[in-house]
Design a protein around this motif. Structure first.
Motif, PDB file in Angstrom:
ATOM      1  N   ALA A 147      -3.200   3.977  -3.900  1.00 24.11           N
ATOM      2  CA  ALA A 147      -2.761   2.814  -2.973  1.00 24.11           C
ATOM      3  C   ALA A 147      -2.998   1.579  -3.234  1.00 24.11           C
ATOM      4  CB  ALA A 147      -3.234   3.129  -1.558  1.00 24.11           C
ATOM      5  N   ASP A 148      -4.254   1.494  -3.850  1.00 18.85           N
ATOM      6  CA  ASP A 148      -4.591   0.122  -4.264  1.00 18.85           C
ATOM      7  C   ASP A 148      -3.413  -0.172  -5.809  1.00 18.85           C
ATOM      8  OD1 ASP A 148      -6.514  -0.187  -2.549  1.00 18.85           O
ATOM      9  OD2 ASP A 148      -8.051   0.624  -3.931  1.00 18.85           O
ATOM     10  N   GLY A 149      -3.446   0.722  -6.633  1.00 17.38           N
ATOM     11  CA  GLY A 149      -2.497   0.349  -7.662  1.00 17.38           C
ATOM     12  C   GLY A 149      -1.123   0.215  -7.207  1.00 17.38           C
TER      13      GLY A 149
ATOM     14  N   CYS B 135       3.895   5.014   9.553  1.00 17.25           N
ATOM     15  CA  CYS B 135       4.147   4.426   8.192  1.00 17.25           C
ATOM     16  C   CYS B 135       5.424   5.397   7.676  1.00 17.25           C
ATOM     17  CB  CYS B 135       2.908   4.940   7.539  1.00 17.25           C
ATOM     18  SG  CYS B 135       1.502   3.836   7.754  1.00 17.25           S
ATOM     19  N   LEU B 136       5.316   6.779   8.017  1.00 14.56           N
ATOM     20  CA  LEU B 136       6.377   7.529   7.521  1.00 14.56           C
ATOM     21  C   LEU B 136       7.713   7.125   8.040  1.00 14.56           C
ATOM     22  CD1 LEU B 136       6.851   9.862   5.631  1.00 14.56           C
ATOM     23  CD2 LEU B 136       6.678  11.433   7.536  1.00 14.56           C
ATOM     24  N   ASP B 137       7.751   6.798   9.265  1.00 15.00           N
ATOM     25  CA  ASP B 137       9.188   6.425   9.868  1.00 15.00           C
ATOM     26  C   ASP B 137       9.589   4.839   9.100  1.00 15.00           C
ATOM     27  OD1 ASP B 137       9.036   8.451  11.653  1.00 15.00           O
ATOM     28  OD2 ASP B 137       8.147   7.433  13.292  1.00 15.00           O
TER      29      ASP B 137
ATOM     30  N   PRO C  18       4.791  -0.387   1.699  1.00 13.95           N
ATOM     31  CA  PRO C  18       4.642   0.658   2.696  1.00 13.95           C
ATOM     32  C   PRO C  18       4.129   1.932   2.332  1.00 13.95           C
ATOM     33  CG  PRO C  18       6.833   0.015   2.297  1.00 13.95           C
ATOM     34  CD  PRO C  18       6.206  -0.557   1.553  1.00 13.95           C
ATOM     35  N   TYR C  19       4.660   2.438   1.134  1.00 17.70           N
ATOM     36  CA  TYR C  19       4.043   3.711   0.541  1.00 17.70           C
ATOM     37  C   TYR C  19       2.472   3.694   0.417  1.00 17.70           C
ATOM     38  CZ  TYR C  19       3.901   8.185  -1.829  1.00 17.70           C
ATOM     39  OH  TYR C  19       3.694   9.465  -2.163  1.00 17.70           O
TER      40      TYR C  19
END
Length: 385
Positions: free
Chosen positions: A202-204, A346-348, A303-304
């Motif tokens: 996620a950080d990357g 988050c998925l929505d 967002p991913y």
């Protein structure tokens, strides 16, 4: 001089490790204290067996009793009993065969040539399990310990039986081993590693970094996560076996063996490992791609990345609440439920952003679709639990 310096360094490292192990065994429950307890129990079993067979009864082959007793203080009570029966059977068979052949041939060398191949083949018999080799040991004791007589051979079998009884009783009655703590630790380690991997990805993604080397390292960690989960599965098996015939599993304050919740946790972590490897593989493929146009749009990677952070948090909370041991109630599930709700949101958000970010490009569509598919699988697995 270099060799001396290297040897000194190794000795110091091992010395520090030994001192640290002793400190942990003395100060807190853990693997080191368990190992120390088992070693002390094995020594006690050997001393008791020798005190009765060698000192009190002065049996002709008294050394057999402490030898069998010490090797039967096993890692679980069940294993002590099962291996004890197998070992006594193997020693008895080897002793009987060697005695019979030696009395017929009247030659130690000739008897060895005939008996050892036979008993070594017998050692492979499935019913004797890992203790089959003691058939050959029993035969060698007969053939190398003075004149062969029925009295001595019978005493040797009796001493083996007595030593087995002492070893089994000591292991069963004095602090019988349990492995529930190891099981919880293995499950929590796997959940923690999954969380760290997803947060690193996620950080990357959040910073827009597509470093192929870093992505490869994360993918290697994700593949190793499966081995951590296999260790947890093995620990659960040890825990269940350690409860069989264990008086610490009964009565007031007894410890419950791993139940269905642990099996469910393994199923969840199995899926987490599969999908974490899928996420890191997708990121590695994107990072390795020379065409930057195929890389996801920042409007979806951000967002991913947020979704992966929430997923990592949910997995971490899952490990803390499911494997915390006694004292955790329904209230402890509150943060986990909140984390799962964040996953859904988050998925929505990912679903809403995808149509506007995918260009009329098959490569971009495939990349975004792969990321979204991994996101849905990860969320579904945690939500359904």
């Amino acid at each position: 001089m270099e060799w001396t310096g290297w040897t000194t360094g190794v000795a110091r490292r091992h010395g520090r490790a030994a001192v640290e192990a002793v400190r942990r065994a003395w100060s807190e429950p853990g693997r080191e204290r368990d190992l120390a307890a088992q070693a002390g129990k094995a020594a006690l079993a050997a001393c008791l067996a020798w005190a009765v067979a060698g000192w009190w009864l002065q049996a002709p082959v008294a050394f057999v009793a402490p030898w069998v007793a010490v090797v039967l203080v096993e890692s679980t009570v069940y294993r002590s009993l099962a291996h004890g029966l197998q070992q006594v059977a193997a020693i008895a068979v080897g002793t009987v065969v060697a005695t019979a052949v030696a009395m017929v041939l009247d030659s130690t060398m000739a008897t060895m040539v005939v008996v050892l191949p036979a008993v070594l083949l017998l050692a492979q018999w499935q019913r004797l399990g890992s203790q089959g080799i003691y058939a050959a040991t029993g035969a060698l004791f007969v053939l190398t310990d003075g004149p062969v007589t029925l009295t001595t051979s019978g005493a040797r079998i009796a001493e083996a039986v007595f030593g087995a009884v002492v070893g089994i009783l000591v292991n069963a009655l004095i602090r019988p081993p349990l492995y529930l703590r190891d099981t919880r630790a293995a499950l929590k380690d796997a959940a923690r590693e999954a969380r760290e991997i997803l947060e690193a990805v996620a950080d990357g993604l959040g910073e827009g970094e597509w470093n192929g080397h870093a992505a490869g390292d994360l993918h290697e960690r994700a593949l190793r996560l499966g081995r951590l989960i296999e260790q947890a599965r093995s620990a659960i098996g040890w825990s269940r076996e350690s409860m069989r015939g264990n008086h610490r599993g009964r009565g007031a304050g007894a410890v419950s063996p791993p139940g269905k919740a642990y099996d469910d946790a393994l199923a969840v972590l199995d899926q987490v490992a599969v999908h974490t490897a899928g996420v890191t593989r997708t990121v590695l493929e994107i990072a390795s791609h020379q065409d930057s146009a195929a890389r996801p749009d920042p409007r979806i990677t951000r967002p991913y990345a947020e979704f992966l952070r929430h997923t990592g948090r949910a997995i971490g909370l899952y490990g803390e609440t499911r494997f915390a041991g006694a004292g955790t109630g329904p209230a402890a599930d509150g943060p986990l439920r909140e984390a799962v709700e964040e996953l859904r949101r988050c998925l929505d958000e990912l679903h809403r952003r995808l149509p506007g970010t995918v260009r009329d490009d098959p490569d971009a569509l495939a990349t975004h679709g792969a990321l979204l598919a991994q996101a849905r699988r990860l969320a579904d697995q945690l939500v359904q639990d």
